[in-house]
Design a protein around this motif. Structure first.
Motif, PDB file in Angstrom:
ATOM      1  N   GLN A  13      -0.835  20.105 -33.719  1.00 17.51           N
ATOM      2  CA  GLN A  13      -0.144  20.613 -32.536  1.00 17.51           C
ATOM      3  C   GLN A  13      -0.677  19.920 -31.290  1.00 17.51           C
ATOM      4  OE1 GLN A  13      -0.867  22.988 -29.780  1.00 17.51           O
ATOM      5  NE2 GLN A  13       1.274  22.767 -29.268  1.00 17.51           N
ATOM      6  N   GLY A  14       0.222  19.411 -30.459  1.00 22.47           N
ATOM      7  CA  GLY A  14      -0.141  18.735 -29.228  1.00 22.47           C
ATOM      8  C   GLY A  14      -0.303  17.230 -29.364  1.00 22.47           C
ATOM      9  N   TYR A  15      -0.117  16.707 -30.566  1.00 26.86           N
ATOM     10  CA  TYR A  15      -0.351  15.279 -30.809  1.00 26.86           C
ATOM     11  C   TYR A  15       0.574  14.385 -29.993  1.00 26.86           C
ATOM     12  CZ  TYR A  15      -0.318  10.772 -33.124  1.00 26.86           C
ATOM     13  OH  TYR A  15      -0.356   9.432 -33.366  1.00 26.86           O
ATOM     14  N   ILE A  16       1.871  14.678 -29.993  1.00 25.43           N
ATOM     15  CA  ILE A  16       2.826  13.800 -29.314  1.00 25.43           C
ATOM     16  C   ILE A  16       2.501  13.693 -27.825  1.00 25.43           C
ATOM     17  CG2 ILE A  16       5.240  13.580 -28.585  1.00 25.43           C
ATOM     18  CD1 ILE A  16       6.074  14.506 -31.335  1.00 25.43           C
ATOM     19  N   ASN A  17       2.273  14.821 -27.173  1.00 28.03           N
ATOM     20  CA  ASN A  17       1.975  14.802 -25.737  1.00 28.03           C
ATOM     21  C   ASN A  17       0.687  14.039 -25.434  1.00 28.03           C
ATOM     22  OD1 ASN A  17       4.276  16.319 -25.271  1.00 28.03           O
ATOM     23  ND2 ASN A  17       3.176  18.252 -25.397  1.00 28.03           N
ATOM     24  N   ASN A  18      -0.352  14.265 -26.221  1.00 28.99           N
ATOM     25  CA  ASN A  18      -1.624  13.574 -25.999  1.00 28.99           C
ATOM     26  C   ASN A  18      -1.519  12.091 -26.307  1.00 28.99           C
ATOM     27  OD1 ASN A  18      -2.976  15.799 -25.078  1.00 28.99           O
ATOM     28  ND2 ASN A  18      -3.752  16.365 -27.079  1.00 28.99           N
ATOM     29  N   ARG A  19      -0.768  11.737 -27.335  1.00 33.03           N
ATOM     30  CA  ARG A  19      -0.604  10.326 -27.695  1.00 33.03           C
ATOM     31  C   ARG A  19       0.142   9.579 -26.592  1.00 33.03           C
ATOM     32  NH1 ARG A  19       0.219   7.000 -32.481  1.00 33.03           N
ATOM     33  NH2 ARG A  19       0.472   4.947 -31.566  1.00 33.03           N
ATOM     34  N   GLU A  20       1.183  10.212 -26.027  1.00 31.54           N
ATOM     35  CA  GLU A  20       1.924   9.578 -24.931  1.00 31.54           C
ATOM     36  C   GLU A  20       1.006   9.301 -23.741  1.00 31.54           C
ATOM     37  OE1 GLU A  20       5.101  12.307 -24.175  1.00 31.54           O
ATOM     38  OE2 GLU A  20       6.325  11.556 -25.820  1.00 31.54           O
ATOM     39  N   LYS A  21       0.175  10.278 -23.378  1.00 28.22           N
ATOM     40  CA  LYS A  21      -0.749  10.106 -22.256  1.00 28.22           C
ATOM     41  C   LYS A  21      -1.756   8.997 -22.535  1.00 28.22           C
ATOM     42  CE  LYS A  21      -0.477  14.938 -20.866  1.00 28.22           C
ATOM     43  NZ  LYS A  21      -1.167  16.226 -20.923  1.00 28.22           N
ATOM     44  N   ALA A  22      -2.296   8.975 -23.751  1.00 30.70           N
ATOM     45  CA  ALA A  22      -3.285   7.957 -24.113  1.00 30.70           C
ATOM     46  C   ALA A  22      -2.658   6.561 -24.114  1.00 30.70           C
ATOM     47  CB  ALA A  22      -3.884   8.266 -25.478  1.00 30.70           C
ATOM     48  N   ASP A  23      -1.461   6.432 -24.681  1.00 25.12           N
ATOM     49  CA  ASP A  23      -0.802   5.121 -24.708  1.00 25.12           C
ATOM     50  C   ASP A  23      -0.491   4.627 -23.302  1.00 25.12           C
ATOM     51  OD1 ASP A  23      -0.866   4.708 -27.448  1.00 25.12           O
ATOM     52  OD2 ASP A  23       1.075   5.647 -27.803  1.00 25.12           O
ATOM     53  N   PHE A  24      -0.079   5.530 -22.422  1.00 24.66           N
ATOM     54  CA  PHE A  24       0.209   5.140 -21.047  1.00 24.66           C
ATOM     55  C   PHE A  24      -1.071   4.690 -20.330  1.00 24.66           C
ATOM     56  CE2 PHE A  24       1.148   5.981 -16.534  1.00 24.66           C
ATOM     57  CZ  PHE A  24       2.242   5.138 -16.401  1.00 24.66           C
ATOM     58  N   ALA A  25      -2.162   5.403 -20.553  1.00 21.33           N
ATOM     59  CA  ALA A  25      -3.447   5.026 -19.934  1.00 21.33           C
ATOM     60  C   ALA A  25      -3.907   3.663 -20.447  1.00 21.33           C
ATOM     61  CB  ALA A  25      -4.501   6.090 -20.218  1.00 21.33           C
ATOM     62  N   TRP A  26      -3.807   3.427 -21.750  1.00 18.99           N
ATOM     63  CA  TRP A  26      -4.188   2.131 -22.305  1.00 18.99           C
ATOM     64  C   TRP A  26      -3.300   1.022 -21.753  1.00 18.99           C
ATOM     65  CZ3 TRP A  26      -8.505   0.712 -24.407  1.00 18.99           C
ATOM     66  CH2 TRP A  26      -9.305   1.636 -25.078  1.00 18.99           C
ATOM     67  N   LEU A  27      -1.998   1.287 -21.621  1.00 18.88           N
ATOM     68  CA  LEU A  27      -1.082   0.295 -21.069  1.00 18.88           C
ATOM     69  C   LEU A  27      -1.512  -0.103 -19.660  1.00 18.88           C
ATOM     70  CD1 LEU A  27       1.513  -1.385 -21.111  1.00 18.88           C
ATOM     71  CD2 LEU A  27       2.744   0.672 -20.369  1.00 18.88           C
ATOM     72  N   LEU A  28      -1.810   0.883 -18.833  1.00 19.48           N
ATOM     73  CA  LEU A  28      -2.267   0.590 -17.470  1.00 19.48           C
ATOM     74  C   LEU A  28      -3.561  -0.217 -17.477  1.00 19.48           C
ATOM     75  CD1 LEU A  28      -1.525   3.948 -15.607  1.00 19.48           C
ATOM     76  CD2 LEU A  28      -0.241   1.803 -15.502  1.00 19.48           C
ATOM     77  N   LEU A  29      -4.465   0.112 -18.378  1.00 17.11           N
ATOM     78  CA  LEU A  29      -5.723  -0.617 -18.476  1.00 17.11           C
ATOM     79  C   LEU A  29      -5.484  -2.082 -18.841  1.00 17.11           C
ATOM     80  CD1 LEU A  29      -8.874  -0.618 -18.561  1.00 17.11           C
ATOM     81  CD2 LEU A  29      -8.627  -0.187 -21.010  1.00 17.11           C
ATOM     82  N   PHE A  30      -4.640  -2.336 -19.829  1.00 13.16           N
ATOM     83  CA  PHE A  30      -4.379  -3.718 -20.243  1.00 13.16           C
ATOM     84  C   PHE A  30      -3.679  -4.516 -19.142  1.00 13.16           C
ATOM     85  CE2 PHE A  30      -4.578  -1.936 -24.698  1.00 13.16           C
ATOM     86  CZ  PHE A  30      -5.834  -2.473 -24.960  1.00 13.16           C
ATOM     87  N   VAL A  31      -2.771  -3.885 -18.422  1.00  9.60           N
ATOM     88  CA  VAL A  31      -2.104  -4.568 -17.307  1.00  9.60           C
ATOM     89  C   VAL A  31      -3.124  -4.885 -16.213  1.00  9.60           C
ATOM     90  CG1 VAL A  31      -0.424  -4.264 -15.446  1.00  9.60           C
ATOM     91  CG2 VAL A  31       0.192  -3.654 -17.789  1.00  9.60           C
ATOM     92  N   ALA A  32      -3.965  -3.919 -15.876  1.00  8.04           N
ATOM     93  CA  ALA A  32      -4.980  -4.143 -14.843  1.00  8.04           C
ATOM     94  C   ALA A  32      -5.960  -5.242 -15.268  1.00  8.04           C
ATOM     95  CB  ALA A  32      -5.731  -2.845 -14.551  1.00  8.04           C
ATOM     96  N   LEU A  33      -6.372  -5.226 -16.533  1.00 12.23           N
ATOM     97  CA  LEU A  33      -7.270  -6.275 -17.023  1.00 12.23           C
ATOM     98  C   LEU A  33      -6.608  -7.646 -16.940  1.00 12.23           C
ATOM     99  CD1 LEU A  33      -8.981  -4.679 -20.154  1.00 12.23           C
ATOM    100  CD2 LEU A  33     -10.094  -5.498 -18.084  1.00 12.23           C
TER     101      LEU A  33
END
Length: 190
Positions: A13-33
């Motif tokens: 329970q809660g996996y989809i919402n947490n996964r979306e947040k984590a993927d978005f954070a990683w995406l921002l990190l890779f773009v910033a890097l």
């Protein structure tokens, strides 16, 4: 003092919402890097064509992986805590998967709940637009590969699942086959 577990495991329970947040954070990190590496190289060499540009372009690969995950998961809505609390007691002594998103070579499919119990694989179809007939056939084929003889049924609502579970007899399934099936179904999930 015990540390709170940050990562939510798939099929809980809660996996989809947490996964979306984590993927978005990683995406921002890779773009910033990528941007940071490119700018560092440009300011050091005053030329765009350098090794730093190559390294910055390579940041596109992990960013693209996160974009694909976001495209797959953003249309999916996770199961609310209230629904989970309502269904969870009926799952005992079986295995309940929540926010179950799985893929074939052709489609992405989503079940709110997937329950393995008493020689049955029962699921509640998520409200997102899906090819339900294809999903039923694909899931039956997957189950029959690992545990022939298991019955597969998908329901449109939680109430239909609960009604079916109330009528279900307590038949002991072979523990080894059920364990193999639950592990296989878990491995199919995104």
């Amino acid at each position: 003092m015990e540390r709170k577990k940050m990562k939510v495991e798939k099929c809980t329970q809660g996996y989809i919402n947490n996964r979306e947040k984590a993927d978005f954070a990683w995406l921002l990190l890779f773009v910033a890097l990528g941007v940071g590496i490119f700018l560092t190289g440009y300011f050091l060499t005053h030329v765009r064509a350098n090794i730093f540009t190559v390294m910055a372009v390579l940041m596109v690969l992990p960013a693209a992986k996160r974009i694909v995950a976001l495209v797959v998961l953003l249309p999916k809505k996770g199961v609310s805590r209230e629904r989970y609390v309502k269904i969870a007691p009926y799952a005992e002594p079986g295995t309940l998967y929540v926010d179950y998103v799985f893929t074939s070579t052709e489609k992405v499919m989503h079940l709110d709940f997937l329950l393995v119990k008493n020689g049955n694989v029962l699921g509640v179809i998520a409200s997102s637009k899906q090819d339900v007939d294809y999903m039923k056939k694909y899931l039956k084929d997957c189950v029959n590969k690992v545990a022939p003889g298991y019955h597969v049924r998908l329901f449109d609502s939680d109430e239909e699942l609960i009604t079916h579970l109330n009528r279900l007899t307590d038949v002991e399934a072979e523990a080894g086959r059920e364990k193999a099936l639950t592990e296989y179904l878990h491995s199919l999930a995104m």
